[in-house]
Enzyme design. Structure first.
Site, short mmCIF file in Angstrom:
data_model
loop_
_atom_site.label_atom_id
_atom_site.label_comp_id
_atom_site.label_asym_id
_atom_site.label_seq_id
_atom_site.Cartn_x
_atom_site.Cartn_y
_atom_site.Cartn_z
N HIS A 320 -0.86 60.01 -12.57
CA HIS A 320 -0.54 58.83 -11.76
C HIS A 320 -0.25 59.28 -10.33
O HIS A 320 0.53 60.22 -10.13
CB HIS A 320 0.70 58.11 -12.28
CG HIS A 320 0.66 57.78 -13.74
ND1 HIS A 320 1.33 58.54 -14.69
CD2 HIS A 320 0.04 56.79 -14.41
CE1 HIS A 320 1.12 58.02 -15.88
NE2 HIS A 320 0.35 56.95 -15.75
N ASP A 353 0.80 50.85 -16.15
CA ASP A 353 1.17 51.22 -17.51
C ASP A 353 1.19 50.02 -18.44
O ASP A 353 0.96 50.16 -19.65
CB ASP A 353 2.57 51.86 -17.51
CG ASP A 353 2.55 53.33 -17.12
OD1 ASP A 353 1.45 53.90 -17.05
OD2 ASP A 353 3.63 53.90 -16.89
#
Length: 435
Positions: A320, A353
């Site tokens: 990420h 997410d």
């Protein structure tokens, strides 16, 4: 350029790599030999579960009834976003045909795999979003049979919200089976299921090792390690938001690295000062994970300028990547190694997410330097085909015969020769490999 580490991690993901290979290999071999009964035995041993492995329609309905209406709406919202994005991804792959030379047409087809096995973690946290991410993309890809499996809890079974999410996203079968035994059941086609062509979804080190061991026999999305996140922040960033985002990702697990890369030392020191209080304010399990991750795996790096920040980020190739900095277009164009990119304060890794639409099954441990994350494309085989007229095959046959003979592959050459002799009986061709 000189980089200053205000915090250097004493450990890396490699430091914590446990030797689980032999354990996993043994379990897989036993389950393949022992079939359904051996898988049930491991479910009882590891999950303390002896209920149904394949959930019935009635059990799915009963579990779904336990999910509050507000959570159902949130799951549906996330599913719609992931589905919408997956449909857009699928539209980027199309069947193609091109006339390579006059009379010879070559083409491409995208064909979804028949059976997909989706692993949904349910241990420390119930990963509802993983059911959404894996099952939805498989459904959009067009897989004929989608299996979702998740670890059951003693006396409870699979978390109701996971059951509901897998069901509404399109799972054809939902299994109450975790760990290596869940991966084995999908791969070997246990409990009357079709053998999975691909295994996807995150999991612990045993799940990751099982997928690694079976790769080749079955396709996998990737070999994943602990989740990791990197934030690029300049002086325009809000230190409280940056610190909160770092802590939010550290709660994944004790060995989940988080990194801050900046060109502003004052900002870095401010963020570091805020971290302990933010960790202390978390619930117990989350607090313990975040504290350990921050202590042992986190790094804070001060770079000379934004170019060096970008270069540093590309070296880490994070799963990420967040840019909380000015001139976001520059960062978007410059950065090249990441699983998923979050531009600006107005978005965050947590969005990806859970609910924004992009997939959260992403490459870890630097793998973003060579691969992307889970997408609808992972479930699709890009295959090729060709068709030719007799005239169209002429020059290709000549080149094939000559190249084959130069390589010493006479059989290949003769498969070209025979066509030239049949289609052009009145012509004489030089088909030797000599100049």
């Amino acid at each position: 350029m000189t980089r200053e580490y205000l915090k250097k991690a004493p450990l890396t993901s490699a430091s914590d790599a446990s030797d689980v290979q032999e354990t996993v290999r043994s379990i897989l071999a036993e389950i393949e030999a022992g079939g359904d009964d051996k898988a049930r035995e491991y479910a009882a041993k590891f999950d303390k579960y002896e209920g149904n492995i394949i959930l019935t329609k009635e059990e799915i309905a009963a579990a779904s009834a336990l999910v509050p209406a507000k959570l159902k709406a949130d799951i549906q919202f996330a599913h719609d976003n992931v589905r919408r994005f997956a449909l857009a991804q699928k539209a980027t792959v199309s069947d193609v045909e091109v006339e390579v030379v006059p009379g010879l047409i070559a083409g491409q087809k995208a064909i979804p795999v028949d059976a997909a096995g989706c692993y949904v973690p349910g241990g420390r946290y119930s990963h509802i979003a993983s059911a959404i991410m894996t099952v939805t993309t498989a459904k959009v890809a067009g897989c004929k049979h989608i299996i979702a499996t998740s670890p059951p809890r003693p006396g409870i079974g699979v978390a109701p919200a996971i059951v509901y999410a897998a069901h509404i996203c399109g799972a054809d079968t939902i299994m109450a089976l975790g760990g290596v035994q869940g991966i084995a059941a999908m791969t070997f086609g246990l409990f009357g299921l079709p053998k999975a062509n691909i295994l996807v979804g995150p999991g612990n080190q045993f799940v990751a090792e099982a997928k690694r061991h079976l790769f080749g026999r079955v396709g996998i999305d990737m070999i994943a390690g602990p989740t990791d996140s990197l934030i690029l922040a300049d002086r325009s960033a809000d230190p409280h938001v940056v610190a909160t985002d770092l802590v939010s990702q550290a709660e994944h697990g004790y060995n989940s690295p988080v990194w801050l890369v900046t060109d502003d030392k004052a900002l870095a020191e401010d963020v570091m000062a805020r971290i302990p209080a933010l960790i202390d304010a978390l619930p117990e399990v989350n607090r313990e994970n975040a504290a350990a991750a921050w202590r042992d795996y986190a790094e804070v790096i001060v770079c000379a300028d934004r170019e060096d920040m970008a270069a540093c980020s590309d070296e880490y190739a994070p799963e990420h990547l967040t840019a909380q900095a000015e001139d976001l277009a520059w960062w978007k164009d410059r950065l090249s190694c990441y699983g998923s990119l979050f531009l600006g304060e107005e978005t965050t890794v947590a969005y990806g997410d859970k609910a924004s639409g992009t997939n959260h099954v992403l490459p870890t441990s630097g793998a973003a330097s060579y691969t992307g994350g889970l997408s609808v494309h992972k479930y699709m085989k890009i295959v090729t085909w060709q068709q030719a007229t007799r005239e169209g095959s002429r020059d290709v046959a000549i080149a094939t015969a000559r190249i084959s003979r130069l390589e010493g592959m006479e059989g290949h050459a003769r498969s070209a020769d025979v066509r030239l002799a049949k289609y052009f009986p009145d012509e004489v061709f030089d088909l030797s490999s000599n100049a």
